[in-house]
Design a protein around this motif. Structure first.
Motif, PDB file in Angstrom:
ATOM      1  N   ALA A  83       0.866  -1.183   0.000  1.00 38.73           N
ATOM      2  CA  ALA A  83       0.000   0.000   0.000  1.00 38.73           C
ATOM      3  C   ALA A  83       0.903   1.233   0.000  1.00 38.73           C
ATOM      4  O   ALA A  83       1.805   1.344   0.829  1.00 38.73           O
ATOM      5  N   VAL A  84       0.667   2.132  -0.947  1.00 36.58           N
ATOM      6  CA  VAL A  84       1.499   3.333  -1.052  1.00 36.58           C
ATOM      7  C   VAL A  84       0.755   4.585  -0.594  1.00 36.58           C
ATOM      8  O   VAL A  84       1.367   5.623  -0.372  1.00 36.58           O
ATOM      9  N   ALA A  85      -0.558   4.487  -0.494  1.00 37.03           N
ATOM     10  CA  ALA A  85      -1.365   5.650  -0.106  1.00 37.03           C
ATOM     11  C   ALA A  85      -2.722   5.147   0.355  1.00 37.03           C
ATOM     12  O   ALA A  85      -2.973   3.944   0.403  1.00 37.03           O
ATOM     13  N   ALA A  86      -3.570   6.088   0.689  1.00 40.56           N
ATOM     14  CA  ALA A  86      -4.955   5.779   1.031  1.00 40.56           C
ATOM     15  C   ALA A  86      -5.847   6.811   0.364  1.00 40.56           C
ATOM     16  O   ALA A  86      -5.407   7.919   0.044  1.00 40.56           O
ATOM     17  N   ALA A  87      -7.073   6.425   0.132  1.00 40.09           N
ATOM     18  CA  ALA A  87      -8.079   7.333  -0.416  1.00 40.09           C
ATOM     19  C   ALA A  87      -9.231   7.393   0.572  1.00 40.09           C
ATOM     20  O   ALA A  87      -9.648   6.374   1.112  1.00 40.09           O
ATOM     21  N   GLU A  88      -9.712   8.579   0.802  1.00 37.43           N
ATOM     22  CA  GLU A  88     -10.808   8.778   1.738  1.00 37.43           C
ATOM     23  C   GLU A  88     -12.025   9.287   0.971  1.00 37.43           C
ATOM     24  O   GLU A  88     -11.901  10.103   0.058  1.00 37.43           O
ATOM     25  N   THR A  89     -13.202   8.775   1.341  1.00 33.11           N
ATOM     26  CA  THR A  89     -14.458   9.259   0.771  1.00 33.11           C
ATOM     27  C   THR A  89     -15.304   9.832   1.899  1.00 33.11           C
ATOM     28  O   THR A  89     -15.136   9.480   3.056  1.00 33.11           O
ATOM     29  N   ARG A  90     -16.217  10.713   1.526  1.00 32.35           N
ATOM     30  CA  ARG A  90     -17.112  11.364   2.488  1.00 32.35           C
ATOM     31  C   ARG A  90     -18.540  11.291   1.959  1.00 32.35           C
ATOM     32  O   ARG A  90     -18.766  11.297   0.754  1.00 32.35           O
ATOM     33  N   LEU A  91     -19.482  11.277   2.875  1.00 31.67           N
ATOM     34  CA  LEU A  91     -20.884  11.318   2.499  1.00 31.67           C
ATOM     35  C   LEU A  91     -21.297  12.773   2.357  1.00 31.67           C
ATOM     36  O   LEU A  91     -21.125  13.574   3.272  1.00 31.67           O
ATOM     37  N   THR A  92     -21.816  13.124   1.191  1.00 35.88           N
ATOM     38  CA  THR A  92     -22.268  14.485   0.912  1.00 35.88           C
ATOM     39  C   THR A  92     -23.788  14.437   0.708  1.00 35.88           C
ATOM     40  O   THR A  92     -24.369  13.353   0.616  1.00 35.88           O
ATOM     41  N   PRO A  93     -24.439  15.573   0.594  1.00 28.58           N
ATOM     42  CA  PRO A  93     -25.883  15.557   0.307  1.00 28.58           C
ATOM     43  C   PRO A  93     -26.223  14.819  -0.994  1.00 28.58           C
ATOM     44  O   PRO A  93     -27.330  14.322  -1.159  1.00 28.58           O
ATOM     45  N   ASP A  94     -25.255  14.745  -1.907  1.00 31.00           N
ATOM     46  CA  ASP A  94     -25.477  14.049  -3.180  1.00 31.00           C
ATOM     47  C   ASP A  94     -25.017  12.601  -3.145  1.00 31.00           C
ATOM     48  O   ASP A  94     -25.036  11.925  -4.170  1.00 31.00           O
ATOM     49  N   GLY A  95     -24.568  12.117  -2.005  1.00 31.36           N
ATOM     50  CA  GLY A  95     -24.094  10.735  -1.900  1.00 31.36           C
ATOM     51  C   GLY A  95     -22.608  10.684  -1.607  1.00 31.36           C
ATOM     52  O   GLY A  95     -21.994  11.684  -1.227  1.00 31.36           O
ATOM     53  N   TRP A  96     -22.009   9.501  -1.779  1.00 29.93           N
ATOM     54  CA  TRP A  96     -20.590   9.316  -1.481  1.00 29.93           C
ATOM     55  C   TRP A  96     -19.735   9.991  -2.540  1.00 29.93           C
ATOM     56  O   TRP A  96     -20.000   9.871  -3.735  1.00 29.93           O
ATOM     57  N   ALA A  97     -18.684  10.675  -2.081  1.00 25.28           N
ATOM     58  CA  ALA A  97     -17.785  11.384  -2.988  1.00 25.28           C
ATOM     59  C   ALA A  97     -16.343  11.211  -2.522  1.00 25.28           C
ATOM     60  O   ALA A  97     -16.065  11.119  -1.324  1.00 25.28           O
ATOM     61  N   PHE A  98     -15.439  11.188  -3.484  1.00 24.90           N
ATOM     62  CA  PHE A  98     -14.011  11.139  -3.180  1.00 24.90           C
ATOM     63  C   PHE A  98     -13.636  12.412  -2.433  1.00 24.90           C
ATOM     64  O   PHE A  98     -14.040  13.513  -2.807  1.00 24.90           O
ATOM     65  N   ALA A  99     -12.844  12.270  -1.357  1.00 22.13           N
ATOM     66  CA  ALA A  99     -12.397  13.432  -0.584  1.00 22.13           C
ATOM     67  C   ALA A  99     -10.942  13.773  -0.895  1.00 22.13           C
ATOM     68  O   ALA A  99     -10.630  14.896  -1.283  1.00 22.13           O
ATOM     69  N   HIS A 100     -10.028  12.802  -0.695  1.00 25.69           N
ATOM     70  CA  HIS A 100      -8.613  13.084  -0.945  1.00 25.69           C
ATOM     71  C   HIS A 100      -7.789  11.798  -0.878  1.00 25.69           C
ATOM     72  O   HIS A 100      -8.229  10.793  -0.320  1.00 25.69           O
ATOM     73  N   PHE A 101      -6.587  11.888  -1.447  1.00 29.30           N
ATOM     74  CA  PHE A 101      -5.562  10.862  -1.282  1.00 29.30           C
ATOM     75  C   PHE A 101      -4.620  11.350  -0.188  1.00 29.30           C
ATOM     76  O   PHE A 101      -4.434  12.557  -0.006  1.00 29.30           O
ATOM     77  N   PHE A 102      -3.986  10.434   0.522  1.00 29.95           N
ATOM     78  CA  PHE A 102      -2.957  10.822   1.482  1.00 29.95           C
ATOM     79  C   PHE A 102      -2.013   9.651   1.689  1.00 29.95           C
ATOM     80  O   PHE A 102      -2.299   8.512   1.322  1.00 29.95           O
ATOM     81  N   GLU A 103      -0.881   9.945   2.259  1.00 32.64           N
ATOM     82  CA  GLU A 103       0.060   8.904   2.666  1.00 32.64           C
ATOM     83  C   GLU A 103       0.602   9.295   4.027  1.00 32.64           C
ATOM     84  O   GLU A 103       0.203  10.299   4.591  1.00 32.64           O
ATOM     85  N   GLY A 104       1.466   8.478   4.568  1.00 33.62           N
ATOM     86  CA  GLY A 104       2.012   8.747   5.893  1.00 33.62           C
ATOM     87  C   GLY A 104       2.014   7.486   6.728  1.00 33.62           C
ATOM     88  O   GLY A 104       1.702   6.389   6.232  1.00 33.62           O
ATOM     89  N   PRO A 105       2.328   7.607   8.004  1.00 27.93           N
ATOM     90  CA  PRO A 105       2.509   6.416   8.839  1.00 27.93           C
ATOM     91  C   PRO A 105       1.260   5.575   9.031  1.00 27.93           C
ATOM     92  O   PRO A 105       1.349   4.365   9.223  1.00 27.93           O
ATOM     93  N   TYR A 106       0.077   6.180   8.967  1.00 31.46           N
ATOM     94  CA  TYR A 106      -1.138   5.394   9.195  1.00 31.46           C
ATOM     95  C   TYR A 106      -1.432   4.410   8.065  1.00 31.46           C
ATOM     96  O   TYR A 106      -2.148   3.439   8.263  1.00 31.46           O
ATOM     97  N   VAL A 107      -0.899   4.635   6.885  1.00 29.43           N
ATOM     98  CA  VAL A 107      -1.122   3.702   5.772  1.00 29.43           C
ATOM     99  C   VAL A 107      -0.443   2.368   6.077  1.00 29.43           C
ATOM    100  O   VAL A 107      -1.081   1.310   6.086  1.00 29.43           O
ATOM    101  N   ALA A 108       0.848   2.411   6.353  1.00 28.16           N
ATOM    102  CA  ALA A 108       1.575   1.177   6.674  1.00 28.16           C
ATOM    103  C   ALA A 108       1.092   0.576   7.985  1.00 28.16           C
ATOM    104  O   ALA A 108       1.005  -0.644   8.127  1.00 28.16           O
ATOM    105  N   SER A 109       0.760   1.427   8.944  1.00 26.57           N
ATOM    106  CA  SER A 109       0.298   0.942  10.238  1.00 26.57           C
ATOM    107  C   SER A 109      -1.043   0.210  10.111  1.00 26.57           C
ATOM    108  O   SER A 109      -1.267  -0.816  10.755  1.00 26.57           O
TER     109      SER A 109
END
Length: 194
Positions: free
Chosen positions: A78-104
């Motif tokens: 795993a090199v990164a993570a992608a986060e989604t959020r619930l919006t009034p229009d449904g689920w939407a992509f929020a952002h990509f990120f990396e860091g210690p929590y990905v490997a952890s």
């Protein structure tokens, strides 16, 4: 025992796949490992992200579903993570990120596979403690979008964990709760109003 990973909502997965297919979204992400990946990136291991904002003398308050997190795998890691959020229009992509929590997260999921018992993995964020845990919920019939940590559920603090709380060590909620409640309780200064 194998973990029973709940299926992510189809629109959440589609939003991540769309973002991965967008050169602009990947190029603008603060994720050098994802931008420089030579192999195709695939979203895997979707986990609901629950937020616990309050500790009460009686225990943990209910959690709220904040989103779904996908580990982004390129090749064998795993090199990164992608986060989604619930919006009034449904689920939407929020952002990509990396860091210690990905490997952890990846490490904690591998460790959880070796535990006896059946668990539904989730992530539990405790912003007041700057803490993220892998929440191993024991009731497989529960909807992964709802929930309250049961006393017998396991919490595995992800690294970096707050000082004095060992990361990657599974703790029953009932055992870890007194420590977390003590940490989350504001200290009243002498002379301050009660």
């Amino acid at each position: 025992m194998p973990l029973h990973i709940p299926p992510a909502p189809a629109p959440a997965l589609r939003s991540v796949l769309t973002a991965l297919g967008s050169p602009t979204a990947v190029r603008e992400a603060p994720t050098p490992a994802l931008r420089s990946a030579q192999e195709p990136a695939t979203p895997e291991l979707p986990l609901p992200v629950h937020v616990l904002e309050q500790f009460t003398p009686q225990g943990l308050s209910a959690t709220r579903l904040a989103g779904w997190r996908f580990l982004i795998r390129c090749g064998d890691r795993a090199v990164a993570a992608a986060e989604t959020r619930l919006t009034p229009d449904g689920w939407a992509f929020a952002h990509f990120f990396e860091g210690p929590y990905v490997a952890s997260t990846e490490r904690a999921l591998r460790q959880a596979e070796s535990l006896s018992g059946h668990y539904q993995p989730r992530l539990l964020s405790m912003p007041g403690l700057y803490m993220l845990t892998l929440w191993l919920h024991g009731d497989l019939s529960d909807d992964s979008a709802d929930g309250h940590p049961a006393a017998t559920d396991l919490l595995v603090p992800l690294a970096p964990a707050p000082p004095g709380i060992p990361s990657h060590v599974p703790h029953r909620v009932a055992d870890l709760l007194p420590v977390l409640t003590h940490r989350a309780t504001p200290v009243r200064l002498m002379g301050s109003p009660a």
